[in-house]
Structure formats: structure tokens, C-alpha cells
Design an enzyme around this catalytic site. Structure first.
Site, PDB file in Angstrom:
ATOM      1  N   PHE A 163     -39.037  43.848  85.711  1.00 12.43           N
ATOM      2  CA  PHE A 163     -38.848  44.098  87.140  1.00 12.43           C
ATOM      3  C   PHE A 163     -39.523  45.403  87.515  1.00 12.43           C
ATOM      4  O   PHE A 163     -39.152  46.474  87.032  1.00 12.43           O
ATOM      5  CB  PHE A 163     -37.371  44.152  87.553  1.00 12.43           C
ATOM      6  CG  PHE A 163     -37.233  44.350  89.045  1.00 12.43           C
ATOM      7  CD1 PHE A 163     -37.359  43.276  89.914  1.00 12.43           C
ATOM      8  CD2 PHE A 163     -37.037  45.610  89.586  1.00 12.43           C
ATOM      9  CE1 PHE A 163     -37.294  43.455  91.298  1.00 12.43           C
ATOM     10  CE2 PHE A 163     -36.966  45.799  90.974  1.00 12.43           C
ATOM     11  CZ  PHE A 163     -37.089  44.714  91.823  1.00 12.43           C
ATOM     12  N   ASP A 248     -42.140  52.521  83.244  1.00 10.23           N
ATOM     13  CA  ASP A 248     -41.458  52.439  84.531  1.00 10.23           C
ATOM     14  C   ASP A 248     -40.037  52.950  84.298  1.00 10.23           C
ATOM     15  O   ASP A 248     -39.178  52.223  83.796  1.00 10.23           O
ATOM     16  CB  ASP A 248     -41.453  50.990  85.042  1.00 10.23           C
ATOM     17  CG  ASP A 248     -40.717  50.854  86.368  1.00 10.23           C
ATOM     18  OD1 ASP A 248     -39.974  51.782  86.739  1.00 10.23           O
ATOM     19  OD2 ASP A 248     -40.875  49.807  87.029  1.00 10.23           O
ATOM     20  N   LYS A 277     -35.748  56.010  92.644  1.00  9.34           N
ATOM     21  CA  LYS A 277     -34.294  55.902  92.664  1.00  9.34           C
ATOM     22  C   LYS A 277     -33.560  57.262  92.621  1.00  9.34           C
ATOM     23  O   LYS A 277     -33.463  57.903  93.646  1.00  9.34           O
ATOM     24  CB  LYS A 277     -33.828  54.952  91.569  1.00  9.34           C
ATOM     25  CG  LYS A 277     -34.305  53.520  91.875  1.00  9.34           C
ATOM     26  CD  LYS A 277     -33.500  52.436  91.212  1.00  9.34           C
ATOM     27  CE  LYS A 277     -33.786  51.090  91.870  1.00  9.34           C
ATOM     28  NZ  LYS A 277     -34.555  50.155  91.087  1.00  9.34           N
TER      29      LYS A 277
HETATM   30  C1  LIG Z   1     -35.772  49.451  91.573  1.00  6.18           C
HETATM   31  C2  LIG Z   1     -36.921  49.351  90.648  1.00  6.18           C
HETATM   32  C3  LIG Z   1     -38.253  49.308  91.118  1.00  6.18           C
HETATM   33  C4  LIG Z   1     -38.600  49.228  92.583  1.00  6.18           C
HETATM   34  O1  LIG Z   1     -38.152  50.317  93.319  1.00  6.18           O
HETATM   35  P1  LIG Z   1     -38.025  50.194  94.917  1.00  6.18           P
HETATM   36  O2  LIG Z   1     -37.658  51.578  95.347  1.00  6.18           O
HETATM   37  O3  LIG Z   1     -36.961  49.183  95.200  1.00  6.18           O
HETATM   38  O4  LIG Z   1     -39.349  49.765  95.426  1.00  6.18           O
HETATM   39  C5  LIG Z   1     -39.262  49.282  90.177  1.00  6.18           C
HETATM   40  N1  LIG Z   1     -38.998  49.296  88.861  1.00  6.18           N
HETATM   41  C6  LIG Z   1     -37.740  49.338  88.375  1.00  6.18           C
HETATM   42  C7  LIG Z   1     -37.513  49.373  86.901  1.00  6.18           C
HETATM   43  C8  LIG Z   1     -36.662  49.348  89.249  1.00  6.18           C
HETATM   44  O5  LIG Z   1     -35.411  49.338  88.768  1.00  6.18           O
END
Ligand SMILES: *Cc1c(COP(=O)(O)O)cnc(C)c1O
Length: 423
Positions: A163, A248, A277
């Protein structure tokens, strides 16, 4: 709504936004959201009107422990006093210019985030998906201008069940049917390998591979951990093949797993990291890509940008968030409280529990196939616990990192009562 023909705007101008918001009942808020919003989410039937620390409250004053924590974006607890105060002070000075000018807030943010992450250069963005897009652009430009990959042939290796966000490019390499169906045509240039399989990565590398992009823990994928040693091996394989390693860390970063960043559990320092986040201190979206100079320097003026990226308020929020993380040693608390929560959830006697796994305060409780997850979800709400299913019948336990022992025990007690309902 009142029968007088007062418009929303008249109401707001006469009474202030706060008063008009407070006049809405929970039921009205839910109905209005469903009536006027696109239906791309399926929220729990809870309307939060107030939140503080690890607690959230609905309009009836019912108390919930927030174990979703905005998908790890609320690490410092709701309304951290230090971060809130920093923002309020900033609102007296300057909130928004553009990258057409310099600001002292951005300057300090860039220096601060490089120091915090041990990286050389940073590119500020707003949301996580933007940070991932930014890292993809950097990796591709590095491929063509440094590594010598033929034009438009660059490949990026990603993992199954990943994700990384919801943009058109990013859903192109999702393996979740619903994230991509009907959203094609898909962008090329990605190779998908099973998560945690180092040989699959080795086999997928070609002379055109510029990067491996992965999450250190697949949080949305169901709180899935790679086998021990995988992250360090991946680092080695990337180095040997002149391939960039991009973590990520949008969800796993900033102490969520008990270390500043999840790759620090092994010797797996990346060339670039995507952050978001929790960087926003639970207040405001702030994201960034940080990385080593040999990659980050490929951007020249005009290559990339964002109207709001690097705005003074966001920079102040992020600076306060990182400072507070250091001061409160949230890494240590995340590890300690995470261990307590993990072992207590593991000790629950309920037969419907298939597995409990986690690191720090990123914990998943998976129930057996056939468990009535809808009923369980309702039972969690009834007991005053906000948690939501990720994939694979796994409920997320990711409370703010400021929780103490008493709160952990409260979480376990409420979870246990909820599980009684389906056992
Ligand atoms: C939440 C998330 C994203 C996307 O972030 P947004 O601020 O919602 O665009 C990308 N990678 C990971 C691992 C995430 O948990």
C-alpha cells in the site's frame, strides 16, 4: 435543519463556524456526509466531536479509545499541547507563501528533518501519496541521468499486497483488485514480487532496474512482517546491483514500531524514505521525501513542486512533532507499551483469535475465518474501542504512542469484552 430559509453562509457569519458545527447531532452529521460526499469510504458509525490524548468522544459524550490513531498519523495523541501551542503561535505570523519565496520555517524544517532522519536532502510535500510519487520521479530521473538506463525503460520493483497510496500511478502497481479495477489504463514500469522473498527480488532485477520500493511492514496489507534479515539483505542486494532502496515509512516511521524508523530494526539504511502521517503531529498533513545527496540532487528548478508543500504552518507542525518525539522518547514508550499490549492480547483466551502480531504499537489481531467480523466490529464500538479491519480479518491496534500502562490494560479489557460477543 431549521425551517427558516437561512443559508449555511448566513448562519456561519452570524454565529461562527464553531457554533454551527456544534449544532449538528451525530445522526445529522452522518446523514449529511452520506448525502453529499462520494461514497469512497465506509466509516464506523461513530461521529467524533472531540478528542484528547488517546481518547475520542461522540456527540453523546461516549468515550472511545482511539486504536486507529488516524492510521498512525496520531502518534503524539490528539491535541498535543506543545504542537498545538506551536501552531497557534504561528497563526499570528505567516501561514502561506509559496516556494517562490524563502521562509525561515521551511529552512529550519529542512535542516531538522535531515538531522532527525540522518539523510542529506529533503523535498517537502503534503500527503503520503505525493511523497511516494516524488520518490518515483527522483528514482527515475536518477536512472536516466546517473545510472544510464535507456530513456523510458526504468523499472521499479515493488511488493505484492503493498500500500503506497491512491494516485493513478500508485494504484497501477497495487495488487488489491478494488484499488485498481476500473481505474486503468495503468502506468508501466513496475515489477511486482512476493513480499519478504529476497530471491524473487534478485530474479526481478535487470540492468534497467532503478529502485526497490517497499514498506518495512505492510500495515494496510494486514500488519505483515518480512522474515528476519530481509531488510538488511535487501539493502545488500540493492547496493550490489546499483539499485536504489526506497522505504515507504509513511505509516511505520516516527517511532510507530519502537524505533525511529522501522528499517532501523536491521542494518537497512535506504537511499530514500517516504514520510508522512505522524510528521503532521496529528494536526495537519505534512509529508516529505528525504534521501542521500547522490539521488536527491538530480532535481533542478521546475522538475517538481507543490503549492502547499513546505508551507510555514506545516513546517512548524512537523518541527514541533519531531521535537516532542525526542523529548518524550516516544520510541521507548512505543516499544515498552507495544510489548505489553502484544503479550496481553496474545494471552486472551478467545478461540476466534487466529494470530496476534506486531512490533511497537503497530499490532494486528487476526480472527479465524468464519468469525462474524461485522458483529465484532460493532462490539468493539459498543465497548468504546475504535479499531477497524485491515485486510485478512485483521483488526488494527495502533493507539497514539503516548499511552501508558493503565491505558494499555483498558484497551485489553475492552477488547476482551468485545471478543466475548463473537466467542
Ligand atoms: C497512508 C499511507 C500512504 C499514503 O498516504 P496519504 O497521506 O494517505 O496519501 C502511503 N504509504 C503508506 C505505507 C501508508 O500507510
Amino acid at each position: 435543519m431549521a425551517t427558516t430559509a437561512k443559508t449555511i453562509w448566513q448562519d456561519i457569519l452570524e454565529n461562527g463556524v464553531r457554533k454551527v458545527v456544534e449544532d449538528l447531532s451525530d445522526a445529522q452529521a452522518i446523514e449529511m456526509t452520506e448525502r453529499f460526499g462520494t461514497h469512497n469510504y465506509h466509516p464506523l458509525p461513530v461521529n467524533v466531536v472531540r478528542a484528547k490524548g488517546a481518547y475520542a468522544y461522540d456527540g453523546d459524550g461516549k468515550e472511545y479509545i482511539d486504536c486507529i490513531g488516524c492510521y498512525s498519523a496520531v502518534a503524539h495523541g490528539h491535541l498535543s499541547e506543545f504542537i498545538t501551542k506551536s501552531v497557534v503561535e504561528q497563526l499570528d505570523k505567516v501561514t502561506l507563501v509559496s516556494r517562490a519565496m524563502y521562509t525561515s520555517e521551511l529552512a529550519l524544517f529542512l535542516k531538522g528533518i535531515c538531522e532527525f532522519t540522518g539523510m542529506d536532502l529533503a523535498c517537502p510535500m503534503n500527503t503520503g501519496a505525493e511523497a511516494v510519487e516524488t520518490a518515483i520521479k527522483l528514482a527515475r530521473k536518477w536512472a536516466y541521468t546517473v545510472k544510464g538506463v535507456p530513456k523510458d525503460k526504468a523499472e521499479i520493483i515493488v511488493a505484492e499486497d503493498n500500500f503506497h497510496g491512491r494516485t493513478t500511478t500508485i494504484v497501477s502497481f497495487s495488487t488489491e483488485q478494488q484499488y485498481k479495477e476500473f481505474f486503468g489504463p495503468y502506468g508501466p514500469g513496475f515489477k511486482i514480487v512476493p513480499f519478504g522473498d529476497i530471491d524473487a527480488v534478485k530474479a526481478a532485477i535487470t540492468p534497467n532496474t532503478c529502485a526497490v520500493l517497499m514498506e518495512p511492514v505492510q500495515a494496510e496489507g494486514g500488519i505483515i512482517f518480512p522474515p528476519p534479515g530481509y531488510m538488511a539483505e535487501l539493502r545488500q542486494v540493492c547496493t550490489e546491483n546499483n539499485v536504489l532502496l526506497i522505504w515507504d515509512e509513511i505509516q511505520t516511521g516516527f517511532a510507530r514500531t519502537g524505533k525511529k524508523f522501522a528499517w532501523m530494526h536491521e542494518d537497512a539504511k535506504p537511499d530514500m524514505m517516504c514520510l508522512g502521517k505522524a510528521l503532521g503531529g496529528g494536526i495537519f498533513p505534512v509529508a516529505a521525501v528525504v534521501g542521500l545527496e547522490h539521488v536527491m540532487k538530480v532535481f533542478v528548478p521546475g522538475d517538481h513542486g507543490s503549492t502547499f508543500g513546505g508551507n510555514p504552518v506545516g513546517c512548524v507542525v512537523a518541527l514541533a512533532a519531531m521535537a516532542e518525539m525526542e523529548q518524550k522518547d516516544l520510541c521507548a514508550n512505543s516499544e515498552k507499551m507495544g510489548n505489553r499490549l502484544l503479550s496481553k492480547l496474545k494471552a486472551l483466551p478467545h478461540k476466534c483469535i487466529e494470530d496476534v502480531r506486531g512490533r511497537g504499537l503497530l499490532i494486528g489481531l487476526e480472527v479465524l475465518e468464519g468469525t462474524d467480523t461485522k458483529k465484532l466490529s460493532e462490539a468493539f464500538i459498543k465497548q468504546g474501542l475504535l479499531t477497524k479491519e485491515t485486510r485478512n480479518r485483521t483488526f488494527r491496534f495502533a493507539p497514539p504512542l503516548i499511552v501508558d500502562e493503565k491505558l494499555i490494560d483498558q484497551i485489553v479489557e475492552r477488547a476482551s469484552k468485545a471478543l466475548d460477543a463473537v466467542s
